[in-house]
Design a protein around this motif. Structure first.
Motif: not given
Length: 309
Positions: A287-301
């Protein structure tokens, strides 16, 4: 003997392809993982893994045992995910591998904001210029490639960032300003070696396309005077006047505003980078990996100034 932990260690050794990778995934030492598997084999009275200096293979007993116990681990994992989702609290360690540029300019600025959302998840960040070669060893790998990624790794495309040609005012004063790509011939260039191969030449062919005009791309030979796998080194050398350098447009903005760098040939594009997040497998995604992917796709960009692909 902790039978569940031993079973978990055995399954991870198989899925990760080795004791060291399994140890990282379980936050244990390789010695501890080896001991757990040995204890399980002693308990069962049979060998589950055939160990050689080059690889690990399942014995016939190992294949049968893994088939019959795999669903148990999956059910426990599903229960963990359900519990975490209901509580909203993620825990554990997230092992991330990234190129030096992405680690410094993408991950580091995001660390504080990630901690605000998930304070119980520790980030363990490793750096490798050729991160795409070690995807299987980490929970998540960030890579930047000049062209589309053609590997068989499971990836999520985060976006694309444009690169521009920059130089310091001091360098341009010494070497001369440029009005067209042909004038780049023989200019000093600071290069990142994208291909992991020996015997680089001292030349580099820059491929440029015009922003507006529908013309054929132009290729110009420049002279490589400095080559480094560290973007910090290349940027520092460019700021000091050592030569021309390709810089992410977003990262170059502060230096352009201060006048420390000049955008060379602003009507010409020098290509871009595609940014990917890679997973070792799609079968087990914590779950923590999936959460980080979503985080990258939002704030990361937003942090890296990436546009959707």
């Amino acid at each position: 003997m902790d039978r569940f932990l031993s079973l978990q260690a055995f399954a991870r050794v198989v899925s990760e392809g080795g004791f060291s990778a399994a140890a990282r995934a379980l936050d244990l030492s390789p010695t501890a993982v080896s001991r757990l598997v040995s204890d399980l084999e002693d308990h069962l009275g049979t060998r589950l893994l055939q160990r050689t200096t080059r690889k690990l293979t399942l014995t016939e007993s190992g294949i049968i045992y893994l088939q019959m116990t795999g669903h148990i681990l999956q059910q426990i994992n599903d229960a963990d995910i359900a519990a975490q989702n209901s509580s909203g609290v993620l825990m554990g360690t997230l092992h991330i591998l990234a190129t030096p540029m992405l680690a410094s300019f993408f991950l580091a600025p995001l660390a504080a904001r990630w901690r605000e959302h998930h304070p119980e998840v520790m980030l363990d960040i490793s750096v490798d210029p050729f991160s795409h070669l070690r995807v299987e060893e980490f929970d998540l790998t960030l890579m930047a490639v000049e062209d589309e990624y053609n590997g068989d790794t499971v990836v999520r495309t985060l976006g694309r960032t444009a690169r521009i040609l920059c130089a310091s005012p001091g360098y341009l004063l010494r070497a001369g300003t440029l009005d067209c790509p042909g004038e780049l011939q023989g200019h000093d260039f600071l290069e990142f070696p994208w291909k992991k191969a020996p015997g680089h030449s001292s030349g580099h062919r820059l491929r440029l396309t015009h922003d507006v005009l529908d013309t054929e791309p132009v290729e110009v030979e420049v002279k490589v005077v400095l080559r480094s796998l560290s973007f910090d080194v290349l940027l520092g050398a460019a700021l000091a006047g050592a030569g021309l350098c390709l810089v992410s447009k977003h990262l170059a903005q502060p230096y352009l505003r201060k006048g420390a760098l000049v955008h060379v040939l602003p009507q010409w594009q020098a290509g871009g980078l595609s940014i990917y997040a890679a997973l070792p497998t799609r079968k087990f995604v914590p779950v923590r990996v999936a959460a980080m992917l979503d985080f990258f796709s939002g704030e990361g960009k937003q942090t890296f100034g990436m546009s959707p692909c």
